[in-house]
Enzyme design. Structure first.
Site, PDB file in Angstrom:
ATOM      1  N   ASN A 208      74.357 -15.378  43.363  1.00  0.00           N
ATOM      2  CA  ASN A 208      74.075 -14.175  42.569  1.00  0.00           C
ATOM      3  C   ASN A 208      73.420 -13.158  43.495  1.00  0.00           C
ATOM      4  O   ASN A 208      72.787 -13.538  44.473  1.00  0.00           O
ATOM      5  CB  ASN A 208      73.060 -14.493  41.464  1.00  0.00           C
ATOM      6  CG  ASN A 208      73.672 -15.293  40.338  1.00  0.00           C
ATOM      7  OD1 ASN A 208      74.770 -15.827  40.454  1.00  0.00           O
ATOM      8  ND2 ASN A 208      72.945 -15.383  39.247  1.00  0.00           N
ATOM      9  N   ASP A 276      74.986 -20.024  38.405  1.00  0.00           N
ATOM     10  CA  ASP A 276      75.288 -20.898  37.264  1.00  0.00           C
ATOM     11  C   ASP A 276      76.233 -22.028  37.644  1.00  0.00           C
ATOM     12  O   ASP A 276      76.251 -23.065  36.999  1.00  0.00           O
ATOM     13  CB  ASP A 276      75.912 -20.067  36.135  1.00  0.00           C
ATOM     14  CG  ASP A 276      74.871 -19.152  35.513  1.00  0.00           C
ATOM     15  OD1 ASP A 276      73.782 -19.649  35.190  1.00  0.00           O
ATOM     16  OD2 ASP A 276      75.137 -17.934  35.387  1.00  0.00           O
ATOM     17  N   LYS A 286      85.306 -26.407  57.505  1.00  0.00           N
ATOM     18  CA  LYS A 286      85.729 -25.066  57.095  1.00  0.00           C
ATOM     19  C   LYS A 286      87.156 -25.073  56.524  1.00  0.00           C
ATOM     20  O   LYS A 286      88.069 -25.622  57.143  1.00  0.00           O
ATOM     21  CB  LYS A 286      85.646 -24.121  58.303  1.00  0.00           C
ATOM     22  CG  LYS A 286      85.896 -22.687  57.933  1.00  0.00           C
ATOM     23  CD  LYS A 286      85.831 -21.781  59.144  1.00  0.00           C
ATOM     24  CE  LYS A 286      86.216 -20.366  58.726  1.00  0.00           C
ATOM     25  NZ  LYS A 286      86.449 -19.505  59.864  1.00  0.00           N
ATOM     26  N   ASP A 304      70.258 -26.129  34.249  1.00  0.00           N
ATOM     27  CA  ASP A 304      69.439 -24.969  33.873  1.00  0.00           C
ATOM     28  C   ASP A 304      67.974 -25.345  34.075  1.00  0.00           C
ATOM     29  O   ASP A 304      67.405 -26.118  33.299  1.00  0.00           O
ATOM     30  CB  ASP A 304      69.725 -24.569  32.415  1.00  0.00           C
ATOM     31  CG  ASP A 304      69.111 -23.219  32.087  1.00  0.00           C
ATOM     32  OD1 ASP A 304      67.955 -22.974  32.500  1.00  0.00           O
ATOM     33  OD2 ASP A 304      69.785 -22.401  31.433  1.00  0.00           O
ATOM     34  N   ILE A 305      67.384 -24.823  35.128  1.00  0.00           N
ATOM     35  CA  ILE A 305      66.018 -25.219  35.530  1.00  0.00           C
ATOM     36  C   ILE A 305      65.000 -24.756  34.490  1.00  0.00           C
ATOM     37  O   ILE A 305      64.127 -25.519  34.072  1.00  0.00           O
ATOM     38  CB  ILE A 305      65.674 -24.634  36.923  1.00  0.00           C
ATOM     39  CG1 ILE A 305      66.798 -24.955  37.915  1.00  0.00           C
ATOM     40  CG2 ILE A 305      64.355 -25.181  37.433  1.00  0.00           C
ATOM     41  CD1 ILE A 305      66.760 -24.156  39.197  1.00  0.00           C
ATOM     42  N   PHE A 323      63.489 -14.900  32.871  1.00  0.00           N
ATOM     43  CA  PHE A 323      64.022 -13.556  33.061  1.00  0.00           C
ATOM     44  C   PHE A 323      65.411 -13.509  32.463  1.00  0.00           C
ATOM     45  O   PHE A 323      66.085 -14.533  32.394  1.00  0.00           O
ATOM     46  CB  PHE A 323      64.090 -13.210  34.558  1.00  0.00           C
ATOM     47  CG  PHE A 323      62.836 -12.564  35.067  1.00  0.00           C
ATOM     48  CD1 PHE A 323      61.666 -13.305  35.172  1.00  0.00           C
ATOM     49  CD2 PHE A 323      62.821 -11.222  35.411  1.00  0.00           C
ATOM     50  CE1 PHE A 323      60.498 -12.710  35.620  1.00  0.00           C
ATOM     51  CE2 PHE A 323      61.661 -10.616  35.860  1.00  0.00           C
ATOM     52  CZ  PHE A 323      60.501 -11.348  35.967  1.00  0.00           C
ATOM     53  N   LYS A 337      68.637 -15.740  24.394  1.00  0.00           N
ATOM     54  CA  LYS A 337      68.369 -16.589  25.566  1.00  0.00           C
ATOM     55  C   LYS A 337      67.017 -17.290  25.420  1.00  0.00           C
ATOM     56  O   LYS A 337      66.865 -18.464  25.738  1.00  0.00           O
ATOM     57  CB  LYS A 337      68.372 -15.712  26.823  1.00  0.00           C
ATOM     58  CG  LYS A 337      68.789 -16.415  28.076  1.00  0.00           C
ATOM     59  CD  LYS A 337      69.083 -15.430  29.198  1.00  0.00           C
ATOM     60  CE  LYS A 337      70.561 -15.135  29.346  1.00  0.00           C
ATOM     61  NZ  LYS A 337      70.858 -14.257  30.464  1.00  0.00           N
ATOM     62  N   LYS A 341      66.899 -21.279  25.426  1.00  0.00           N
ATOM     63  CA  LYS A 341      66.262 -22.018  26.527  1.00  0.00           C
ATOM     64  C   LYS A 341      64.927 -22.626  26.105  1.00  0.00           C
ATOM     65  O   LYS A 341      64.479 -23.588  26.714  1.00  0.00           O
ATOM     66  CB  LYS A 341      66.061 -21.100  27.728  1.00  0.00           C
ATOM     67  CG  LYS A 341      67.383 -20.463  28.189  1.00  0.00           C
ATOM     68  CD  LYS A 341      67.402 -20.214  29.671  1.00  0.00           C
ATOM     69  CE  LYS A 341      68.704 -19.562  30.087  1.00  0.00           C
ATOM     70  NZ  LYS A 341      69.024 -19.735  31.490  1.00  0.00           N
TER      71      LYS A 341
END
Ligand code: CTP
Length: 399
Positions: A208, A276, A286, A304-305, A323, A337, A341
């Site tokens: 991200n 995610d 490679k 999901d921490i 956040f 959310k 969560k």
């Protein structure tokens, strides 16, 4: 916070004494005055000249130096600083302190002072674990002496275990905690920050966007209110703040492991932009181009921490802050959310490219808690961090 404060730094004679030079440099960068005292044994490991050059101070070495007594007596020297730090503290120095001996300058200052004393022990693992040392440590703790470390790890003598001098940022964190009486003194707070990188192969990754600026500012603001901060960061552009315990990770799974290991804490703030998804099976070498044929990437969902910590039955922090970086229906998405969560607050922000928030120095957030949405005006990320840290302090200290 540390600016303008002064420290009397007693450097003991151990192999880790060379690290005191880095400590002096970092403390001076923070605007502190560091007055150094070298034991006789310490002079075998670091020279008075280098200590003096880095501290820009006279180095105190001998109890019977009459010039010093004329300028500043040992009693005054022991009380002029805001804090006395002993780093590295050898088994010998701890023994002298516990027994109340005063047979050289360092031990005399330690006996004569009316200021707090913080010790950072460093010695061989067997010496640390010896019943005599442990007895001395217990005595010193019950006398109110503060400790930072020792850490576990490989030692200069080739053995492994407890006895390594704490890392410089950890010593600075302990100094800060000893010198502040902010509202978050004695509180431990975890902050996650930055992106995570999920390898596709040894040279490519998915991630991200995240500079780590907001998470870093939050860690600094919490530290300034006196909290002991554990800062778990992915590979961010913004360097981690001084005076916090930094744990660097790469992937979401590493971040989760570090977060779980840091529990229990009083509060946790999840500012990281965790990827995610990861590759179900990252390639070990490679991936090469094959005449225009596209690689097939298959994904797996990352843990999901935030949800894991929010919903944990054991060790759940008193306050869990998440956040929500959203591009549409910011408040609505962030509110759902929060419920999904199970955290206590969500800091929602609109990260559409036209807001300039992502990678910029400002943020416009809405603090969502159970049933309320508090819209904050657009302000600098440092201001957002300060305001959030104050709200956290209020929440953690309310009766
Ligand atoms: N978070 C986390 N672990 C993850 C994903 C997110 O701890 N695997 C945390 C983030 O640090 C942030 C919050 O969860 O505090 C929300 O992150 P965000 O990316 O906005 O939400 P997602 O869980 O990705 O939800 P969605 O995909 O629906 O936006």
């Amino acid at each position: 916070m540390l600016h303008g404060k002064s420290i009397l730094l007693i450097i003991g004679g151990g192999i880790a004494a060379f690290k005191s030079l880095e400590l002096i440099r970092r403390l001076r960068e923070e605007g502190m005055r560091v007055v150094p005292v070298l034991t006789k044994a310490a002079e075998k490991f670091v020279t008075p000249l280098s200590v003096s050059a880095l501290s820009a101070e006279k180095v105190y070495r001998d109890l019977f130096d009459l010039t010093d007594e004329a300028e500043m007596g040992h009693i005054e020297l022991s009380r002029a600083a805001d804090l006395i730090v002993v780093a590295p503290a050898t088994a010998d120095l701890l023994g002298k302190m516990a027994a109340g001996l005063a047979n050289d300058l360092a031990s005399t200052l330690l006996l004569a002072t009316d200021k707090s004393v913080l010790v950072a022990p460093s010695m061989n693992v067997r010496m640390w674990e010896h019943a005599a040392t442990q007895r001395n440590v217990e005595t010193l703790k019950s006398d109110g002496i503060l400790f930072v470390g020792p850490d576990e790890g490989a030692m200069a003598c080739g053995e492994f275990g407890l006895g390594r001098l704490s890392e410089t940022p950890d010593i600075i964190g302990a100094i800060r905690a000893a010198l502040t009486d902010g509202p978050l003194k004695d509180k431990q707070i975890l902050v996650t920050s930055g992106p995570t990188h999920e390898p596709i192969d040894p040279v490519r990754y998915i991630a991200n966007r995240s500079s780590g600026a907001q998470g870093t500012a939050i860690a600094s603001a919490l530290r300034d209110l006196g909290a002991e901060v554990i800062f778990v960061t992915g590979p961010a552009d913004t360097p981690p703040p001084l005076g916090v315990h930094v744990i660097k990770v790469e992937t979401a799974r590493e971040m989760k492991e570090a977060v779980d290991a840091a529990m229990p804490v009083d509060a946790a703030v999840f500012a990281a932009a965790v990827a995610d998804w990861r590759m179900a099976m990252p390639a070990t070498s490679k991936i090469k181009k094959k005449n225009g044929a596209l690689p097939e990437l298959s994904f797996a969902e990352n843990p999901d921490i935030l949800a894991g910590v929010s919903q944990s039955k054991k060790n759940r922090p008193k306050l869990v802050v998440g956040f929500a970086a959203e591009t549409d229906n910011v408040i609505e998405n962030a509110t759902s959310k929060l419920a999904r969560k199970g955290c206590d607050w969500i800091v929602a922000n609109d990260v559409r490219p036209e807001t300039g928030i992502m990678g910029g120095s400002e943020n416009a957030v809405t603090l969502i808690s159970n049933g309320s949405a508090d819209v904050w005006p657009r302000m600098g990320k440092t201001e957002v961090a300060r305001k959030l840290a104050e709200r956290i302090a209020k929440e953690l200290t309310k009766p």
